[in-house]
Design a protein around this motif. Structure first.
Motif, PDB file in Angstrom:
ATOM      1  N   SER A 175      38.021  32.615  34.546  1.00 48.86           N
ATOM      2  CA  SER A 175      38.656  33.903  34.259  1.00 48.86           C
ATOM      3  C   SER A 175      37.675  35.052  34.448  1.00 48.86           C
ATOM      4  N   LEU A 176      36.450  34.866  33.932  1.00 44.46           N
ATOM      5  CA  LEU A 176      35.450  35.919  34.075  1.00 44.46           C
ATOM      6  C   LEU A 176      35.092  36.144  35.543  1.00 44.46           C
ATOM      7  N   TYR A 177      34.966  35.058  36.310  1.00 41.99           N
ATOM      8  CA  TYR A 177      34.635  35.178  37.727  1.00 41.99           C
ATOM      9  C   TYR A 177      35.742  35.930  38.466  1.00 41.99           C
ATOM     10  N   GLN A 178      36.995  35.554  38.196  1.00 45.77           N
ATOM     11  CA  GLN A 178      38.106  36.218  38.862  1.00 45.77           C
ATOM     12  C   GLN A 178      38.195  37.688  38.462  1.00 45.77           C
ATOM     13  N   MET A 179      38.006  37.963  37.195  1.00 46.42           N
ATOM     14  CA  MET A 179      38.070  39.344  36.724  1.00 46.42           C
ATOM     15  C   MET A 179      36.947  40.180  37.323  1.00 46.42           C
ATOM     16  N   THR A 215      25.541  40.563  42.022  1.00 45.56           N
ATOM     17  CA  THR A 215      25.967  40.893  40.661  1.00 45.56           C
ATOM     18  C   THR A 215      26.803  39.770  40.049  1.00 45.56           C
ATOM     19  N   VAL A 216      27.702  39.204  40.892  1.00 41.61           N
ATOM     20  CA  VAL A 216      28.536  38.100  40.402  1.00 41.61           C
ATOM     21  C   VAL A 216      27.673  36.906  40.035  1.00 41.61           C
ATOM     22  N   ARG A 217      26.693  36.589  40.909  1.00 41.36           N
ATOM     23  CA  ARG A 217      25.824  35.447  40.618  1.00 41.36           C
ATOM     24  C   ARG A 217      25.000  35.673  39.360  1.00 41.36           C
ATOM     25  N   LEU A 218      24.526  36.892  39.178  1.00 45.35           N
ATOM     26  CA  LEU A 218      23.738  37.196  37.980  1.00 45.35           C
ATOM     27  C   LEU A 218      24.573  37.067  36.709  1.00 45.35           C
TER      28      LEU A 218
END
Length: 498
Positions: free
Chosen positions: A22-26, A170-173
């Protein structure tokens, strides 16, 4: 069976996976939305600059505000925009044909053609081509308006790969931080789970072993609840403490039930034995009576001696049968409730001794009464007399001939006692344990009289208990003592009624 530990662990893993997804998609959606907003802002700025540059060039070169003037400044406009933005710019006419090659129509995809159609209608539009990690290219298609008149179209190709790469980083971090945080939280949850679940598993195992021991009726095999559980200062400690108390209560109840079951079994066996003995004892005098009655009937009165002997035996056995029935009734109902009177034991003992003196002399015995005056109890004199007569009668029948029989009275603290002492071979320990049971009799060869049913001592004990007292027997070679103790007059101990 899936234990609570595995269920909670699986739940934590599912929560972690769902939260991560959910966090990744958001996060992806938010970054893409933000990029699109930036692209829209830059497209608006680019559109304004393109229109401004076009007006300046037309004025500079003194050209008309039409498609022909735009065709003259197309190359210069491309150079201005490329220098300002470092993006690739291409000028087209209002139909979307490149000004560099107006004779040939560029082959475009349907998506690109939709962009040029929108630009021909006066709208600035763009199209993004990208992946999630590194690549992002945007094509702007902008109508060129001079004095609110469309003179051409600009196609600008912009490279946003660096921004896409920043978003991916940013997503990876964020995912890395999230995984680290969830990992630490997961380990902490497992430690807490183990802290709470391990004692529950111990209690579960203990309860299974306790249930198995109860089913096998091995209550002594149930181990104690570990003190480590009962000493916890939380809900599990309270649970363990309550479980331990419940287990103790169950064990006590089980032992009580076992004891009651044993007593009931002994009572049933005792009642059956009593019935068998009573039947046997009643059958003996009835057999004698019936036998002599048949003999007398057959003889018809011809043999006078047989007639007298038969009548004598019938009367004797009838008296014995009557006494036995009366004793059985006394044992069954117990002494009846009557008015209590004060009984002076020493005087009563002398009175009984006088009445039994004749029978004692028959065997060479003498009766001697010793004790102080004033030994009083509260009760029914006839029952106490019956108790003392039975004890003296037993002493005469089972004692040694030509020896004295002592009747003693006295006081011991708050109690008054009445004892009968005789000489003889004495009673064994086994006989002392059973002497007060109904129909129990010692060796018949030791009795100087026949006809006893073995109920006298049983009735004597019931009389003593009815007066709040106790009847006991002591014996050693050459001496046997039957002693009845009673509360002193006015200090009853709660007998069963008189």
């Amino acid at each position: 069976m899936h234990g609570i530990r595995w269920k909670i662990t699986l739940g934590l893993v599912l929560i972690f996976l769902l939260s991560s997804a959910s966090l990744y998609q958001m996060l992806q959606t938010r970054l893409r939305t933000r990029l699109e907003e930036q692209i829209t802002e830059e497209m608006t700025s680019l559109w304004q600059n393109a229109n401004f540059y076009a007006r300046q060039l037309l004025v500079t070169y003194g050209l008309n505000n039409d498609e022909e003037g735009f065709a003259e400044i197309g190359a210069s406009l491309e150079e201005e925009l490329t220098a300002a933005t470092e993006w690739e710019a291409e000028a087209c006419d209002c139909q979307g044909n490149l000004l560099d090659s107006p004779a040939s129509q560029e082959e475009r995809s349907s998506e690109e053609q939709e962009l040029f159609d929108a630009a021909a209608a006066g709208r600035a539009v763009y199209r993004m081509v990208y992946d999630r990690a590194e690549f992002c290219r945007v094509t702007f298609v902008l109508p060129v308006l001079v004095s609110e008149k469309q003179v051409g179209i600009l196609r600008v190709t912009a490279d946003y790969s660096d921004r896409q790469q920043e978003n991916a980083q940013t997503v990876r971090l964020v995912l890395g931080v999230m995984i680290l945080a969830f990992g630490l939280a997961f380990i902490l949850c497992l430690l807490l789970l183990n802290h709470f679940v391990t004692p529950l598993l111990q209690l579960s195992g203990h309860s299974r072993q306790a249930a198995r021991s109860m089913c096998e009726k091995e209550m002594d095999q149930i181990p104690a609840v570990p003190e480590l559980l009962t000493h916890r200062r939380d809900e599990i400690g309270v649970l363990a403490e309550n479980y331990s108390r419940m287990l103790d209560t169950v064990q006590e109840q089980f032992q009580r039930i076992e004891g009651d079951r044993t007593q009931i079994q002994e009572l049933l066996e005792s009642r059956q034995e009593f019935f068998d003995q009573a039947t046997h004892e009643l059958k003996t005098p009835l057999t004698v009576i019936r036998g002599y009655a048949q003999l007398l009937q057959e003889d018809g009165g011809e043999d006078r001696e047989l007639w007298e002997t038969g009548l004598d035996q019938i009367l004797r056995e009838s008296d014995r049968l009557q006494r036995m029935v009366r004793q059985l009734l006394d044992l069954r109902s117990g002494p009846q409730e009557t008015k209590k009177t004060r009984i002076e034991l020493t005087g009563l003992a002398r009175n009984v001794a006088e009445s039994m003196e004749l029978k004692a002399r028959r065997y060479g015995n003498t009766l001697r009464v010793t004790g102080p005056e004033g030994c009083r109890i509260l009760g029914q004199e006839e029952l106490i007399r019956q108790l003392l007569v039975n004890l003296v009668d037993n002493a005469i029948k089972y004692g040694e001939e030509n020896t004295p029989i002592e009747i003693e009275t006295g006081e011991m603290g708050d109690e008054v006692f009445l004892a009968v002492v005789n000489s003889g071979t004495g009673l064994s320990q086994d006989e002392l344990e059973h002497i007060f049971e109904p129909f129990y009799r010692v060796d018949k060869a030791r009795s100087r009289e026949q006809g006893s049913a073995g109920l006298g001592l049983t009735l004597c004990r019931k009389i003593a208990e009815a007066h709040g007292g106790l009847l006991t027997a002591e014996s050693e070679p050459g001496r046997t003592v039957f002693r009845a103790t009673f509360p002193r007059d006015g200090e009853e101990k709660g007998g069963t009624g008189i």
